[in-house]
Design a protein around this motif. Structure first.
Motif, PDB file in Angstrom:
ATOM      1  N   ALA A 647      89.977   2.334  17.989  1.00  0.00           N
ATOM      2  CA  ALA A 647      91.388   1.731  18.367  1.00  0.00           C
ATOM      3  C   ALA A 647      91.667   1.851  19.714  1.00  0.00           C
ATOM      4  N   VAL A 648      91.120   3.080  20.641  1.00  0.00           N
ATOM      5  CA  VAL A 648      91.464   2.980  21.879  1.00  0.00           C
ATOM      6  C   VAL A 648      90.593   2.099  22.618  1.00  0.00           C
ATOM      7  N   THR A 649      89.466   1.992  22.315  1.00  0.00           N
ATOM      8  CA  THR A 649      88.587   0.757  23.065  1.00  0.00           C
ATOM      9  C   THR A 649      89.018  -0.685  22.845  1.00  0.00           C
ATOM     10  N   ALA A 650      89.600  -0.842  21.478  1.00  0.00           N
ATOM     11  CA  ALA A 650      90.077  -2.196  21.309  1.00  0.00           C
ATOM     12  C   ALA A 650      91.387  -2.255  22.177  1.00  0.00           C
ATOM     13  N   ALA A 651      92.018  -1.251  22.007  1.00  0.00           N
ATOM     14  CA  ALA A 651      93.305  -1.424  22.777  1.00  0.00           C
ATOM     15  C   ALA A 651      93.020  -1.707  24.429  1.00  0.00           C
ATOM     16  N   SER A 652      92.226  -1.054  24.860  1.00  0.00           N
ATOM     17  CA  SER A 652      91.719  -1.050  26.390  1.00  0.00           C
ATOM     18  C   SER A 652      91.319  -2.519  26.589  1.00  0.00           C
ATOM     19  N   HIS A 653      90.389  -3.059  25.507  1.00  0.00           N
ATOM     20  CA  HIS A 653      89.893  -4.510  25.798  1.00  0.00           C
ATOM     21  C   HIS A 653      91.092  -5.575  25.625  1.00  0.00           C
ATOM     22  N   VAL A 654      92.053  -5.275  24.942  1.00  0.00           N
ATOM     23  CA  VAL A 654      93.271  -6.079  24.740  1.00  0.00           C
ATOM     24  C   VAL A 654      94.085  -6.317  26.204  1.00  0.00           C
ATOM     25  N   ARG A 655      94.273  -4.960  26.578  1.00  0.00           N
ATOM     26  CA  ARG A 655      94.843  -4.599  27.650  1.00  0.00           C
ATOM     27  C   ARG A 655      94.263  -5.493  28.992  1.00  0.00           C
ATOM     28  N   GLU A 656      92.732  -5.348  29.020  1.00  0.00           N
ATOM     29  CA  GLU A 656      91.940  -5.959  30.136  1.00  0.00           C
ATOM     30  C   GLU A 656      92.258  -7.478  30.087  1.00  0.00           C
ATOM     31  N   GLU A 657      92.073  -8.019  28.751  1.00  0.00           N
ATOM     32  CA  GLU A 657      92.468  -9.606  28.673  1.00  0.00           C
ATOM     33  C   GLU A 657      93.738  -9.843  28.893  1.00  0.00           C
ATOM     34  N   THR A 658      94.645  -8.993  28.556  1.00  0.00           N
ATOM     35  CA  THR A 658      96.151  -9.637  28.756  1.00  0.00           C
ATOM     36  C   THR A 658      96.416  -9.221  30.366  1.00  0.00           C
ATOM     37  N   VAL A 659      95.690  -8.405  31.264  1.00  0.00           N
ATOM     38  CA  VAL A 659      95.938  -8.451  32.619  1.00  0.00           C
ATOM     39  C   VAL A 659      95.499  -9.687  33.261  1.00  0.00           C
ATOM     40  N   LYS A 660      94.120 -10.069  32.754  1.00  0.00           N
ATOM     41  CA  LYS A 660      93.555 -11.355  32.940  1.00  0.00           C
ATOM     42  C   LYS A 660      94.253 -12.589  32.883  1.00  0.00           C
ATOM     43  N   ILE A 661      94.914 -12.595  32.076  1.00  0.00           N
ATOM     44  CA  ILE A 661      95.741 -13.754  31.433  1.00  0.00           C
ATOM     45  C   ILE A 661      96.889 -13.699  32.289  1.00  0.00           C
ATOM     46  N   ARG A 662      97.687 -12.781  32.593  1.00  0.00           N
ATOM     47  CA  ARG A 662      98.828 -12.467  33.305  1.00  0.00           C
ATOM     48  C   ARG A 662      98.507 -12.991  34.735  1.00  0.00           C
ATOM     49  N   GLU A 663      97.634 -12.839  35.231  1.00  0.00           N
ATOM     50  CA  GLU A 663      97.005 -12.984  36.835  1.00  0.00           C
ATOM     51  C   GLU A 663      96.953 -14.308  36.781  1.00  0.00           C
ATOM     52  N   ALA A 664      96.202 -15.115  35.918  1.00  0.00           N
ATOM     53  CA  ALA A 664      95.995 -16.472  35.944  1.00  0.00           C
ATOM     54  C   ALA A 664      97.493 -16.945  35.781  1.00  0.00           C
ATOM     55  N   PHE A 665      98.055 -16.609  34.894  1.00  0.00           N
ATOM     56  CA  PHE A 665      99.496 -17.303  34.701  1.00  0.00           C
ATOM     57  C   PHE A 665     100.312 -17.246  35.947  1.00  0.00           C
ATOM     58  N   ALA A 666     100.189 -16.093  36.759  1.00  0.00           N
ATOM     59  CA  ALA A 666     100.762 -16.043  37.890  1.00  0.00           C
ATOM     60  C   ALA A 666     100.338 -16.813  39.048  1.00  0.00           C
ATOM     61  N   ARG A 667      99.109 -17.344  39.120  1.00  0.00           N
ATOM     62  CA  ARG A 667      98.688 -18.171  39.975  1.00  0.00           C
ATOM     63  C   ARG A 667      98.596 -19.619  39.235  1.00  0.00           C
ATOM     64  N   ASN A 668      99.091 -19.713  38.064  1.00  0.00           N
ATOM     65  CA  ASN A 668      99.361 -20.991  37.624  1.00  0.00           C
ATOM     66  C   ASN A 668      98.040 -21.641  37.216  1.00  0.00           C
ATOM     67  N   GLU A 669      96.958 -20.689  36.825  1.00  0.00           N
ATOM     68  CA  GLU A 669      95.695 -21.306  36.642  1.00  0.00           C
ATOM     69  C   GLU A 669      95.291 -21.063  35.076  1.00  0.00           C
ATOM     70  N   LYS A 671      94.055 -21.868  31.653  1.00  0.00           N
ATOM     71  CA  LYS A 671      93.732 -23.137  31.062  1.00  0.00           C
ATOM     72  C   LYS A 671      93.761 -23.021  29.644  1.00  0.00           C
ATOM     73  N   ARG A 672      93.750 -23.935  28.806  1.00  0.00           N
ATOM     74  CA  ARG A 672      94.015 -24.042  27.598  1.00  0.00           C
ATOM     75  C   ARG A 672      92.691 -23.020  26.686  1.00  0.00           C
ATOM     76  N   SER A 673      91.481 -23.361  27.204  1.00  0.00           N
ATOM     77  CA  SER A 673      90.399 -22.558  26.571  1.00  0.00           C
ATOM     78  C   SER A 673      90.568 -21.127  26.865  1.00  0.00           C
ATOM     79  N   GLN A 674      91.024 -20.798  28.118  1.00  0.00           N
ATOM     80  CA  GLN A 674      91.248 -19.468  28.443  1.00  0.00           C
ATOM     81  C   GLN A 674      92.387 -18.832  27.750  1.00  0.00           C
ATOM     82  N   PHE A 675      93.427 -19.643  27.514  1.00  0.00           N
ATOM     83  CA  PHE A 675      94.342 -18.829  26.514  1.00  0.00           C
ATOM     84  C   PHE A 675      93.894 -18.770  25.225  1.00  0.00           C
ATOM     85  N   ASP A 676      92.958 -19.507  24.678  1.00  0.00           N
ATOM     86  CA  ASP A 676      92.581 -19.813  23.158  1.00  0.00           C
ATOM     87  C   ASP A 676      91.831 -18.359  23.097  1.00  0.00           C
TER      88      ASP A 676
END
Length: 872
Positions: A647-669, A671-676
């Protein structure tokens, strides 16, 4: 029917009316011409009724009363009337006169009448009246009365019942003075007696004259009668015969001896009494005697054969004498029946022969007897007989004459023979006489003697039996020796010993008991009452304080009713003795007292050590429980670590993906595929987190319940099948170390029980751990089966494995504390002991083990749905 009638005739009346107020009225004609009035009174005492005086309410006229009084006076008849209803008695004036009583001074009563009755007649008169009172018939009696002036008069009394309406209402009676009649009858009887006396005197004179005439005739007949009586009274037959052989007379004994009537023999030839051969010689004998005057039997006694009337021939003794009277000669024969004497002589000969035969048989029997038997004379003790057993006992050679046996040399002490003769050994019966005898070879042996007087060979003798009791004597000596040894053992025993009989009197006592009891020595002597010893000890305070009498009675009761228990007795010295009593037959009791002071002190030390051991054992059991709980915690912790880490590993992975999508969102970059991809990763991560956390929560929940139950002793209601599943889930981490072992459940109970879940979990945990460690090991494959069923108010749990099993020696000791086959591998030996205690004590159940080497192991546990414990 008895009728008494009173008539009243008046001179100036030609006819009269007779008034019967108690019956029907009737008219009777009467002649007139009497110079004076005639009064006659009629009274019915049977089917009419007597006249009740004034009771009917019709008062008699004065003429009637005067007429009645004159009638009674003229007829000299007094009357009385007894009314039953009122118990009233009425006497007439004539009755008072006859009885010599005054009407003014005497009240009419039965007692007054009885009082003047002659004393000799009172009982009879009273009995007569009591008898007739109860009957309905007329009765009469005569008795004497005594008037006031002492004159004795005879009175006739009559009575009869009076009925009204079918019911007896009164008794009517009359009294009449019959003195003159009685005196006249007495005079007549006196004249008759005088006439009878005159007739008797004349009769006696005639009888005396006749007697004189008869006396003369009697004197003439007396001589012949005396002679005849003497002859007829003789026991022998007496027969007189004329010279022609004809019977002239025979006495009564002829009938007894020959069976003929004496009168029938007169005129018959005497040959009818003789046996045929004797009769043929009889006439020749008479003729020869008459011719020569010589005979061999005349005047002597001869034995011959005679014949009875029935033809029986029998022996007789005959005596014949010649009798001569003027002008006549005849013979008188006296015959005696000697049949009984001859029979007695024959019986005597036969008896003698039988005695001889009996003696021969006796000797044969005595020779066959295994007991030594001899027959001796009473005076000089010479032997008349000795059997073969007797010869063997004294080692006398066969065929040795009895005269060479001797007597004194057969006794170990020759002086004993004098003693034997002094007690009349051969004449008087002797029993149980023990003497030491000597054999011919000089050896000795103990002999038990019996003797009885007998007749042997027609003379007095004594038979003596000899029994060899040497073995018995040897046994008695050995018993005496052993008794002495026993006595010595008792006297030297380290325990106090006393034996009492059925009356609690001392039989024996040793010195040790004297020292233990410390009572006056004379109280412990044989024959003394042991209850006195107990009384002394009770008074001294040996049995404690309190009611002394009660303590004494209790001690005496244990003596009279012994048992196998041990009673403790504390002496005044402070030492403690164990006392045991037991019965030894016929009411005797043996009491043994042993000094147990050191034993009691040792027991106290042992009790303290046992207490310390039990505390140590409890600590070890608790340690074992904690060790088991620690293993459980370690296994569960390891098991939880996997889902939590995932559960901790899965949570860490989700958090990393969330950080990535947030940074991309901040740059307004973004993509639909990335969001999916992010959504897919988040969904997968949360799913993994959720499933693993759910798994962890489940493990924690099972662990929490089992852990709480194992650390708690509280009772609660739980479902047996569900709780077994939860317990098994908590054990799964341990089962993962044994991948080849499969655990199967067959849950058929499905009932809720009110019990102790912690003890239940501990039992299953220990059984599983024990099966894995001892039944399978790391490399062995197999199956563990847990099965539940309900039995009435009980639940049966079967724990079975197909592991290595165990032999009988291990199986019998499996529940013992500290017993283990893995002591070198860390086994404590308390696991199965804890299981046994939890099942039998806390769960109030039973557990049985079934196992054989190589065939697996099965435990059957039966527990009640609601166990009963000490707390209950």
């Amino acid at each position: 029917m008895s009728l008494v009638c009173f008539l009243w005739f008046a001179p100036d009346h030609a006819s009269v009316f007779v008034d019967l107020p108690w019956g029907e009225a009737w008219i009777a004609g009467a002649s007139v011409g009497l110079a004076a009035p005639l009064v006659v009174f009629f009274g019915s005492a049977r089917d009419g009724t007597a006249p009740p005086p004034d009771r009917t309410g019709v008062r008699k006229s004065l003429p009637d009363q005067i007429a009645q009084r004159h009638a009674e006076r003229i007829g000299q008849i007094g009357s009385w009337y007894w009314i039953l209803e009122t118990d009233e008695i009425v006497w007439s004036e004539e009755a008072f006169r006859i009885l010599g009583l005054s009407q003014s001074d005497t009240v009419p009563k039965w007692a007054e009448f009885i009082r003047i009755v002659h004393p000799d007649d009172r009982a009879a008169v009273d009995k007569w009246f009591r008898r007739v009172w109860k009957t309905d018939d007329e009765h009469a009696t005569d008795c004497r009365i005594m008037l006031a002036d002492g004159t004795v008069r005879w009175v006739e009394a009559r009575e009869g019942p009076v009925f009204e309406g079918g019911k007896k209402t009164a008794i009517f009676g009359t009294l009449r003075d019959v003195t003159e009649r009685v005196e006249q009858l007495a005079e007549i009887q006196a004249l008759s007696s005088h006439q009878e006396e005159l007739v008797a005197i004349r009769t006696a004179e005639l009888e005396a004259e006749i007697a004189k005439r008869k006396a003369v005739q009697a004197e003439l007949e007396l001589s012949e009668a005396v002679h005849r009586n003497i002859v007829d009274g003789a026991a022998e037959a007496i027969v007189t015969v004329d010279t022609d052989g004809t019977i002239i007379s025979a006495n009564r004994a002829v009938q007894t001896i020959f069976g003929y009537e004496p009168e029938a023999l007169v005129g018959e030839p005497v040959a009818v009494l003789m046996e045929r051969d004797v009769a043929a010689e009889h006439q020749r004998f008479i003729s020869n005697y008459l011719l020569t005057g010589k005979s061999r039997i005349m005047g002597s006694t001869t034995e011959l054969s005679a014949q009875r009337a029935d033809g029986e021939v029998f022996p007789i003794e005959l005596s014949v004498n010649e009798v001569t009277v003027p002008g006549q000669k005849f013979f008188c024969a006296i015959v005696r029946d000697i049949s009984e004497r001859k029979a007695a002589e024959l019986a005597l000969r036969q008896t003698a022969e039988r005695l001889e035969e009996s003696e021969r048989n006796l000797k044969q029997l005595l020779d066959l007897s295994p007991v030594g038997i001899t027959i001796v004379e009473p005076e000089d003790h010479n032997r008349l007989y000795a059997n073969e057993a007797m010869a063997r006992m004294f080692k006398i050679p066969p065929d040795t004459p009895l005269s060479e046996w001797g007597a004194a040399e057969t006794f170990a002490d020759p002086a004993t023979l004098g003693f034997v003769r002094s007690i009349g050994f051969a004449k008087n019966p002797v029993s149980d006489l023990e003497l030491l005898r000597r054999r011919r070879d000089g050896t000795t042996w103990w002999c038990l003697h019996y003797s009885r007087p007998i007749i042997f060979g027609g003379r007095e003798a004594a038979i003596v039996w000899h029994l060899d009791i040497s073995n018995r004597k040897a046994i008695e000596a050995e018993l005496s020796r052993k008794e002495a040894q026993l006595r010595s053992t008792i006297d030297n025993a380290p325990a106090g010993i006393v034996m009492t009989d059925k009356d609690q009197k001392i039989v024996l006592v040793n010195e040790e008991l004297r020292d233990i009891l410390d009572v006056p020595r004379e109280m412990l002597e044989p024959g003394e009452f042991y209850g006195d010893v107990l009384r002394y000890m009770a008074d001294r305070g040996d049995f404690g304080s309190g009611d002394i009498e009660q303590k004494y009675e209790r001690a005496l009761h244990t003596l009279r009713n012994p048992n196998t228990g041990i009673h403790e007795y504390s002496a005044v010295s402070g030492r403690v003795f164990g006392v045991r009593r037991h019965e030894v037959g016929d009411g005797s009791v043996v009491t043994v007292a042993v000094d147990v002071t050191e034993q009691k002190e040792g027991e106290e030390r042992l009790r303290q050590a046992l207490w310390d051991l039990e505390l140590a054992q409890d600590e070890l059991v608790q340690s074992e429980k904690m060790a088991s709980l620690g293993g459980l915690v370690a296994g569960v912790a390891h098991e939880i670590n996997t889902p939590v880490g995932t559960a901790v590993t899965a949570a860490s992975h989700v958090r990393e993906e969330t950080v990535k999508i947030r940074e991309a969102f901040a740059r307004n970059e973004v993509k639909r595929s990335q969001f999916d991809n992010y959504l897919a990763a988040a969904d997968e991560g949360t799913r993994i987190i959720e499933s693993n956390l759910h798994r962890a929560a489940q493990l924690i929940r099972s662990f929490k319940q089992v852990a709480v139950d194992q650390s708690s002793e509280l009772r609660r209601r739980f479902n047996i099948d569900a709780y077994i599943r939860e317990t098994v889930d908590s054990l799964m981490p341990q089962l993962k170390h044994y991948p080849k072992v499969e655990l199967q459940l067959e849950m058929d109970a499905d009932v809720s029980i009110n019990s102790y879940p912690g003890a239940f979990a501990q039992i299953l945990s220990n059984l599983v751990v024990n099966a894995l460690a001892h039944g399978f090991g790391q490399d062995r494959s197999g199956t563990i089966l847990i099965r539940t069923v309900t039995l009435d108010e009980q639940v049966k749990i079967t724990f079975e494995d197909d592991g290595a099993g165990m032999d009988a020696d291990i199986r019998t000791r499996i529940f013992e504390p500290f017993f283990t086959t893995k002591r070198g591998s860390g086994g404590s030996g308390l696991g199965m002991h804890i299981v046994y205690n939890l099942v039998t004590t806390q769960l109030s159940g039973t557990i049985r083990c079934f196992s054989n080497r190589g065939q697996g192991t099965r435990f059957d546990i039966t527990i009640p749905m609601t166990p009963e414990t000490e707390n209950d």
